[in-house]
Scaffold this motif. Structure first.
Motif, PDB file in Angstrom:
ATOM      1  N   GLU A  14       0.710  -1.065  -0.075  1.00 29.23           N
ATOM      2  CA  GLU A  14       0.039  -0.112   0.261  1.00 29.23           C
ATOM      3  C   GLU A  14       0.590   1.406  -0.265  1.00 29.23           C
ATOM      4  O   GLU A  14       0.001   2.336  -0.848  1.00 29.23           O
ATOM      5  CB  GLU A  14      -1.044   0.249   1.110  1.00 29.23           C
ATOM      6  N   HIS A  46       9.622 -10.238   5.664  1.00 26.77           N
ATOM      7  CA  HIS A  46       9.091  -9.984   5.002  1.00 26.77           C
ATOM      8  C   HIS A  46       8.618  -9.483   3.763  1.00 26.77           C
ATOM      9  O   HIS A  46       9.045  -8.242   3.580  1.00 26.77           O
ATOM     10  CB  HIS A  46       7.519  -9.480   5.952  1.00 26.77           C
ATOM     11  N   HIS A  48       7.242  -8.675  -0.291  1.00 28.21           N
ATOM     12  CA  HIS A  48       6.404  -8.040  -0.747  1.00 28.21           C
ATOM     13  C   HIS A  48       6.820  -7.487  -1.690  1.00 28.21           C
ATOM     14  O   HIS A  48       7.854  -6.818  -1.562  1.00 28.21           O
ATOM     15  CB  HIS A  48       5.588  -6.770  -0.928  1.00 28.21           C
ATOM     16  N   SER A  81       4.880 -13.602   1.099  1.00 29.53           N
ATOM     17  CA  SER A  81       3.486 -12.507   1.288  1.00 29.53           C
ATOM     18  C   SER A  81       3.067 -13.696   0.269  1.00 29.53           C
ATOM     19  O   SER A  81       2.731 -13.423  -0.665  1.00 29.53           O
ATOM     20  CB  SER A  81       3.311 -10.982   1.553  1.00 29.53           C
ATOM     21  N   GLY A  83      -0.641 -12.529   0.965  1.00 30.91           N
ATOM     22  CA  GLY A  83      -1.580 -11.546   1.536  1.00 30.91           C
ATOM     23  C   GLY A  83      -1.445 -10.399  -0.642  1.00 30.91           C
ATOM     24  O   GLY A  83      -2.955 -10.602  -0.384  1.00 30.91           O
ATOM     25  N   GLY A  84      -0.360 -10.231  -1.172  1.00 27.65           N
ATOM     26  CA  GLY A  84      -0.464  -9.893  -1.794  1.00 27.65           C
ATOM     27  C   GLY A  84      -1.018  -7.990  -1.491  1.00 27.65           C
ATOM     28  O   GLY A  84      -0.728  -7.726  -0.285  1.00 27.65           O
ATOM     29  N   VAL A  86      -4.683  -5.881  -1.818  1.00 25.92           N
ATOM     30  CA  VAL A  86      -6.662  -5.887  -1.619  1.00 25.92           C
ATOM     31  C   VAL A  86      -6.852  -6.100  -3.058  1.00 25.92           C
ATOM     32  O   VAL A  86      -5.966  -5.210  -3.585  1.00 25.92           O
ATOM     33  CB  VAL A  86      -7.080  -4.803  -0.960  1.00 25.92           C
ATOM     34  N   THR A 105       2.846 -16.239   4.383  1.00 25.76           N
ATOM     35  CA  THR A 105       2.332 -15.483   5.589  1.00 25.76           C
ATOM     36  C   THR A 105       0.930 -16.064   5.351  1.00 25.76           C
ATOM     37  O   THR A 105       0.110 -16.299   4.034  1.00 25.76           O
ATOM     38  CB  THR A 105       1.902 -14.240   5.262  1.00 25.76           C
ATOM     39  N   PHE A 113     -10.560  -3.235   5.292  1.00 27.34           N
ATOM     40  CA  PHE A 113      -9.332  -3.131   5.491  1.00 27.34           C
ATOM     41  C   PHE A 113      -8.927  -1.329   5.461  1.00 27.34           C
ATOM     42  O   PHE A 113      -9.214  -1.208   4.153  1.00 27.34           O
ATOM     43  CB  PHE A 113      -8.373  -3.678   4.692  1.00 27.34           C
ATOM     44  N   PHE A 118     -10.026  -6.745   3.116  1.00 27.84           N
ATOM     45  CA  PHE A 118      -9.012  -7.845   2.019  1.00 27.84           C
ATOM     46  C   PHE A 118      -9.869  -9.606   2.381  1.00 27.84           C
ATOM     47  O   PHE A 118     -10.046  -9.846   3.584  1.00 27.84           O
ATOM     48  CB  PHE A 118      -7.894  -8.265   3.387  1.00 27.84           C
ATOM     49  N   GLU A 225       6.603  -0.893   5.427  1.00 22.59           N
ATOM     50  CA  GLU A 225       4.818  -2.204   4.905  1.00 22.59           C
ATOM     51  C   GLU A 225       4.312  -1.307   6.562  1.00 22.59           C
ATOM     52  O   GLU A 225       2.746  -1.471   5.920  1.00 22.59           O
ATOM     53  CB  GLU A 225       4.982  -3.027   5.231  1.00 22.59           C
TER      54      GLU A 225
HETATM   55  N1  KMH Z   1      -1.474  -5.940   2.506  1.00 23.28           N
HETATM   56  C1  KMH Z   1      -2.156  -6.380   2.483  1.00 23.28           C
HETATM   57  C2  KMH Z   1      -3.656  -6.597   1.768  1.00 23.28           C
HETATM   58  C3  KMH Z   1       0.564 -10.194   4.487  1.00 23.28           C
HETATM   59  O1  KMH Z   1       1.013  -9.776   3.675  1.00 23.28           O
HETATM   60  O2  KMH Z   1       0.158 -11.356   3.905  1.00 23.28           O
HETATM   61  C4  KMH Z   1      -2.387  -8.097   2.840  1.00 23.28           C
HETATM   62  C5  KMH Z   1      -0.700  -7.463   3.824  1.00 23.28           C
HETATM   63  C6  KMH Z   1      -0.352  -9.613   4.376  1.00 23.28           C
HETATM   64  O3  KMH Z   1      -0.128  -7.790   3.971  1.00 23.28           O
END
Ligand code: KMH
Ligand code: ZN
Length: 271
Positions: A14, A46, A48, A81, A83-84, A86, A105, A113, A118, A225
């Motif tokens: 985000e 962690h 992304h 992640s 979750g990616g 939303v 995760t 969210f 989410f 994050e």
């Molecule tokens: N970006 C969030 C919608 C994860 O990394 O698993 C979900 C998130 C959770 O960040």
């Protein structure tokens, strides 16, 4: 108490460069940030990733490129992640598990969210848990609301997840559970014996929750994050700066910081 595992959540889905110009975006920038955090004392990264335009993506290729670059510099626990962002389709969220990272995760429920939702349906949870078992990936259960702990334990009863589980309490997301010490104690007390847990406080909640976790025997996640500020009105210069502060706090509170190998032992990671 166990040595403190520090997770660095470097990028998220985000946050933008406009909000904090120090946000790493490219695989090279992310790998450099991971290395700096590792050097300061983070044992889990962690992860992304972003595409060329800086948008969140679950591209297996970009994850692979980024992980390879990190591994050239150092050997932290990589936690992808699932979750990616939303709205990312579940198949895309699952895809990078094929890279067999040590951890990933798994959010065990749906939650508001901000102004979005989410989505993590019961069927999605089964799909994520099955894929993690297939690829031998240790899940970190992301908990935004109390019921998500029950959902994880239901997956254990169904043989889809194995005890002991590792949880991450993500507290202070607008629309989800608030970030007070009562909420933290409530969640911690719901966990089965032998569980490990970490806490990710969103925004200004990052620092107080980190303090509670250090004192209560939990672990700590920090990074852009979750929070882009070092203090009120002052942007953090780097993810490493946020990690370094947790190392200092742990020292003040007499909690040793885990090496990566100690973190692997605590989390029962087999290599
Ligand atoms: N970006 C969030 C919608 C994860 O990394 O698993 C979900 C998130 C959770 O960040
Ligand atoms: Zn995340």
């Amino acid at each position: 108490m166990q040595p403190l595992i520090i997770t660095a959540a470097l990028v998220g889905a985000e946050v933008t460069k406009e909000q904090n110009p120090n946000l790493p975006i490219t695989p090279e920038e992310i790998a450099q940030s991971a290395y700096e955090c590792y050097q300061k004392g983070a044992s889990i990264i962690h992860l992304h990733v972003r595409d060329k335009e800086g948008k969140p993506t679950q591209s297996v290729e970009i994850f692979k490129e980024t992980i390879d670059l990190i591994k050239k510099k150092c050997d932290p626990i990589i936690q992808i992640s699932t979750g990616g962002a939303v709205g990312t389709p579940v198949e895309e969220r699952i895809a990078p598990l094929a890279l067999r990272p040590e951890m990933a995760t798994l959010t065990t429920g749906t939650v508001n969210f901000g102004n979005d939702v989410f989505m993590n349906t019961p069927q999605d949870l089964v799909a994520f848990a099955r894929a993690m078992k297939e690829y031998g990936v240790k899940p970190e259960i992301e908990v935004f609301e109390g019921g998500m702990i029950n959902n994880a334990l239901t997956l254990v009863k169904r043989g889809l997840l194995d005890l002991p589980l590792h949880f991450d309490f993500v507290l202070g997301v607008p629309g989800a559970l608030t970030a007070g010490i009562e909420e933290l104690l409530f969640l911690k007390n719901m966990l089965p014996q032998g569980s490990t847990w970490t806490v990710a406080g969103i925004g200004r909640h990052e620092l107080p929750l980190a303090n509670y976790a250090i004192l209560l025997g939990g672990h700590v996640r920090v990074g852009f994050e979750d929070n882009i500020y070092y203090e009120k009105g002052v942007l953090a210069k780097s993810n490493a700066q946020l990690v370094e502060r947790i190392v200092t706090l742990a020292k003040i509170l007499s909690r040793p910081v885990a090496t990566v190998e100690e973190a692997r032992q605590i989390l029962n990671l087999r290599r």
